[in-house]
Scaffold this motif. Structure first.
Motif, mmCIF file in Angstrom:
data_model
loop_
_atom_site.group_PDB
_atom_site.id
_atom_site.type_symbol
_atom_site.label_atom_id
_atom_site.label_comp_id
_atom_site.label_asym_id
_atom_site.label_seq_id
_atom_site.Cartn_x
_atom_site.Cartn_y
_atom_site.Cartn_z
ATOM 1 N N GLU A 1 0.751 -1.426 0.078
ATOM 2 C CA GLU A 1 -0.032 -0.143 -0.115
ATOM 3 C C GLU A 1 0.935 1.280 0.038
ATOM 4 O O GLU A 1 1.968 1.343 0.433
ATOM 5 C CB GLU A 1 -0.876 0.109 1.131
ATOM 6 C CG GLU A 1 -1.581 0.982 1.514
ATOM 7 C CD GLU A 1 -2.527 1.464 0.519
ATOM 8 O OE1 GLU A 1 -2.179 2.189 -0.745
ATOM 9 O OE2 GLU A 1 -3.914 1.224 0.632
ATOM 10 N N LYS A 2 0.311 2.254 -0.638
ATOM 11 C CA LYS A 2 1.083 3.707 -0.445
ATOM 12 C C LYS A 2 0.828 4.135 0.966
ATOM 13 O O LYS A 2 0.079 3.715 1.440
ATOM 14 C CB LYS A 2 0.729 4.613 -1.705
ATOM 15 C CG LYS A 2 -0.552 5.035 -1.666
ATOM 16 C CD LYS A 2 -0.959 5.900 -0.740
ATOM 17 C CE LYS A 2 -2.451 6.322 -0.592
ATOM 18 N NZ LYS A 2 -2.445 7.070 0.932
ATOM 19 N N PRO A 3 2.134 4.802 1.446
ATOM 20 C CA PRO A 3 3.467 5.051 0.841
ATOM 21 C C PRO A 3 4.192 4.122 0.530
ATOM 22 O O PRO A 3 4.140 3.084 1.568
ATOM 23 C CB PRO A 3 3.916 6.504 1.647
ATOM 24 C CG PRO A 3 3.542 6.007 3.002
ATOM 25 C CD PRO A 3 1.978 5.421 2.759
ATOM 26 N N PHE A 4 5.018 3.846 -0.326
ATOM 27 C CA PHE A 4 5.868 2.605 -0.526
ATOM 28 C C PHE A 4 6.979 2.568 0.606
ATOM 29 O O PHE A 4 6.917 1.475 1.168
ATOM 30 C CB PHE A 4 6.468 2.782 -1.980
ATOM 31 C CG PHE A 4 7.717 1.710 -2.352
ATOM 32 C CD1 PHE A 4 7.481 0.496 -1.820
ATOM 33 C CD2 PHE A 4 8.774 1.940 -3.279
ATOM 34 C CE1 PHE A 4 8.339 -0.544 -2.366
ATOM 35 C CE2 PHE A 4 9.738 1.084 -3.629
ATOM 36 C CZ PHE A 4 9.559 -0.262 -3.218
ATOM 37 N N THR A 5 7.826 3.520 0.746
ATOM 38 C CA THR A 5 8.803 3.662 1.971
ATOM 39 C C THR A 5 8.826 5.313 2.480
ATOM 40 O O THR A 5 8.097 5.966 1.583
ATOM 41 C CB THR A 5 9.854 3.070 1.470
ATOM 42 O OG1 THR A 5 10.235 4.025 0.530
ATOM 43 C CG2 THR A 5 10.052 1.711 1.011
ATOM 44 N N ALA A 6 9.387 5.350 3.332
ATOM 45 C CA ALA A 6 9.423 6.736 3.963
ATOM 46 C C ALA A 6 10.686 7.414 3.377
ATOM 47 O O ALA A 6 10.809 8.546 3.041
ATOM 48 C CB ALA A 6 9.765 6.735 5.530
ATOM 49 N N THR A 7 11.639 6.708 2.759
ATOM 50 C CA THR A 7 12.832 7.239 2.048
ATOM 51 C C THR A 7 13.352 6.757 0.918
ATOM 52 O O THR A 7 12.762 5.600 0.372
ATOM 53 C CB THR A 7 14.008 7.213 3.144
ATOM 54 O OG1 THR A 7 14.327 5.727 3.288
ATOM 55 C CG2 THR A 7 13.675 7.660 4.579
#
Length: 334
Positions: free
Chosen positions: A90-96
């Motif tokens: 699910e979005k967000p994919f990752t934080a960074t």
């Protein structure tokens, strides 16, 4: 048929994903991980698990969809890939950017599917806008605006959504959708300007933003706020031949919350009152009128998961594209 496990049973798991896995004969929704609700009330045939680890030890699971809180996405996706299973995040994919690059490399190393739930590529309004642009009805696009607003003055009762953390805030929520749409249409911008800020009383997280993407002659504006009661047009597009303006938003989420299923008659069809207005030039004649909105079809995303895993077809939502989205979010936050 692919066996699927959902990690989380909130809005995304219960409403936005489970119905599509249930109604597509290429999938068997086998397991749902939930600690707060009983998924069997809605999907009687599923197994209920309490942890990701239970899913990863089940050799029959082919695809894991991660619908858990944002802060868990990177850790859960990494564990799932290392367990040799295909992953939808699910979005967000990752934080960074660093986390995204690590997952992309791991996906290539394991040879497993890694993709992101950017379902709003298959919204009725966005697909209509995309077709109008591709058909050249507006000529060269000069100005493009997307507004994704809501009116939610009361803080979210889900405390994790209101907690300051690297992957929380409106940029990673609504922003992830409309930044993605701009990238799909126009690619990577030459430069980025933007700001995110807090408007709701008592809120600790960003709940509004204003972003400008520069593509040379083309200028793209992306705006969002949780304190907009009387909404503006969702899309405003001006080109060398004409303009297109559209109010309203895709109705699939509302239909799913109301109990409609993806295979029900009328699912994903916007009311005629939301049709956009096209004012353009066709063969030297000025033409102004409404445009039928295409039917929203998130089911395309789910069918593509099967086609990629089973038949090796091209992936619709490539993680490298979403990496560009995270780069823009980080630039705005900086």
């Amino acid at each position: 048929m692919l066996n699927v496990a959902l990690i989380g049973f909130g809005l995304s798991g219960r409403y936005l994903q489970a119905p599509f896995f249930e109604t597509n004969p290429n999938f068997n929704l086998k397991t749902i991980v939930s600690n707060s609700q009983n998924p069997k009330e809605y999907f009687p045939n599923v197994n209920v698990a309490k942890s990701l680890e239970e899913v990863l030890t089940d050799d029959s699971i082919d695809l894991v969809s991660i619908c858990s809180p944002n802060s868990t996405h990177f850790e859960y996706a990494k564990k799932t890939l290392l367990a040799g299973k295909n992953v939808l995040v699910e979005k967000p994919f990752t934080a960074t950017i660093e986390e995204a690059e690590e997952l992309i490399a791991l996906g290539k190393e394991t040879g497993k599917l890694l993709t992101i739930f950017q379902n709003r590529r298959f919204d009725s309004d966005f697909m209509t806008v995309k077709k109008i642009i591709e058909d050249g009805l507006l000529g060269e696009i000069l100005n493009f605006e997307i507004h994704f607003n809501r009116f939610k003055p009361v803080l979210n009762p889900k405390k994790w959504k209101e907690t300051v953390s690297p992957a929380n805030g409106i940029l990673y929520d609504l922003g992830a959708h409309i930044i993605d749409q701009a990238i799909v249409l126009f690619g990577s911008p030459q430069s980025v300007w933007g700001q995110s800020f807090t408007q709701r009383e008592g809120s600790e997280i960003e709940d509004a933003f204003d972003i400008r993407l520069d593509y040379g002659k083309l200028k793209v504006t992306l705006r969002s706020s949780l304190l907009v009661r009387e909404d503006s047009p969702r899309y405003i597009i001006h080109g060398t031949k004409g303009s297109f303006v559209k109010y309203g938003i895709d109705v699939q989420e509302d239909h799913l919350k109301a109990g409609l299923q993806p295979n029900d008659i009328g699912f994903g069809i916007e009311p005629s009152s939301q049709m956009g207005v096209l004012n353009t030039d066709m063969n030297g004649l000025g033409v102004r009128g409404t445009v039928d909105t295409l039917t929203g079809n998130w089911a395309l995303l789910f069918q593509n998961l099967h086609d990629v895993i089973v038949d090796g077809k091209a992936l619709f939502i490539k993680p490298e594209e979403v990496l560009e989205q995270i780069k823009i979010i980080e630039q705005v936050r900086a």
